[in-house]
Scaffold this active site. Structure first.
Site, mmCIF file in Angstrom:
data_model
loop_
_atom_site.group_PDB
_atom_site.id
_atom_site.type_symbol
_atom_site.label_atom_id
_atom_site.label_comp_id
_atom_site.label_asym_id
_atom_site.label_seq_id
_atom_site.Cartn_x
_atom_site.Cartn_y
_atom_site.Cartn_z
ATOM 1 N N TYR A 73 42.729 36.849 33.467
ATOM 2 C CA TYR A 73 41.717 35.803 33.554
ATOM 3 C C TYR A 73 41.878 34.859 32.367
ATOM 4 O O TYR A 73 41.828 35.289 31.211
ATOM 5 C CB TYR A 73 40.315 36.417 33.563
ATOM 6 C CG TYR A 73 39.222 35.384 33.615
ATOM 7 C CD1 TYR A 73 39.144 34.471 34.661
ATOM 8 C CD2 TYR A 73 38.267 35.301 32.610
ATOM 9 C CE1 TYR A 73 38.142 33.510 34.714
ATOM 10 C CE2 TYR A 73 37.260 34.354 32.648
ATOM 11 C CZ TYR A 73 37.211 33.458 33.709
ATOM 12 O OH TYR A 73 36.227 32.501 33.751
ATOM 13 N N HIS A 112 38.308 29.624 36.153
ATOM 14 C CA HIS A 112 37.279 28.770 36.743
ATOM 15 C C HIS A 112 37.437 27.363 36.170
ATOM 16 O O HIS A 112 37.683 27.207 34.981
ATOM 17 C CB HIS A 112 35.880 29.300 36.407
ATOM 18 C CG HIS A 112 35.569 30.603 37.043
ATOM 19 N ND1 HIS A 112 35.878 31.807 36.453
ATOM 20 C CD2 HIS A 112 34.999 30.900 38.236
ATOM 21 C CE1 HIS A 112 35.501 32.792 37.257
ATOM 22 N NE2 HIS A 112 34.967 32.273 38.335
#
Length: 174
Positions: A73, A112
């Site tokens: 991530y 994101h």
């Protein structure tokens, strides 16, 4: 004419304040003390980007083992505005790609991005990332609050004889 020098360096207790200052300028969200404590323990997953020996960017990642897969991530990857389009962001993404390739045990890389950040979305697409989901109200205190989930699949998921790549399903006919 001298060539510009782009280098990545470790995040240490001695330069963590530079990372905090950089993140405050580059990102519309603020990060808490736990974020910075984790970054100090992240090793190769957190790097400062130097342009001619000046800190101008940083990348911070963590390993995510949710959804029955091992994923990297990207928590933050950013560069000061005047230093964009000089290859600094690419150098940081290449570092991340090299890390997951060397490790060899990651299913994907994801992050994101605020839905209106077209520059970032286009940047990641150049490296093979795709929008795989949109999280409504992902961000608090910033507008728009929605975020796209961008993902680069490294290994397709196999379940019930089907290979799943992103949102697609393909039959495994071997």
């Amino acid at each position: 004419m001298t060539r510009s020098k782009i280098e990545l360096g470790d995040v240490t207790p001695h330069n963590i304040k530079q990372l905090k200052r950089l993140n405050r300028v580059v990102f519309p969200v603020s990060y808490n003390d736990k974020f910075y404590k984790d970054v100090l323990e992240a090793g190769e997953l957190a790097k400062l980007a130097y342009y001619n020996d000046i800190v101008v960017g940083a990348v911070c990642c963590r390993i995510d083992t949710s959804e029955n897969s091992r994923r990297l991530y990207i928590m933050t990857l950013g560069c000061l505005y005047p230093y964009r389009r000089l290859g600094i962001g690419s150098k940081m993404v290449e570092h991340v790609l090299k890390y997951v390739h060397t490790d060899g045990n990651f299913d994907s890389i994801f992050l994101h991005v605020q839905v209106n950040n077209e520059g970032a979305i286009d940047f990641y697409k150049k490296f093979g990332f795709e929008i795989v989901d949109t999280k409504v109200h992902y961000y608090k205190r910033i507008e728009p609050a929605d975020a796209h989930v961008l993902q680069k699949t490294l290994r397709p998921k196999i379940s019930n004889g089907e290979i799943k790549i992103g949102e697609e399903k393909k039959n495994n006919e071997k």
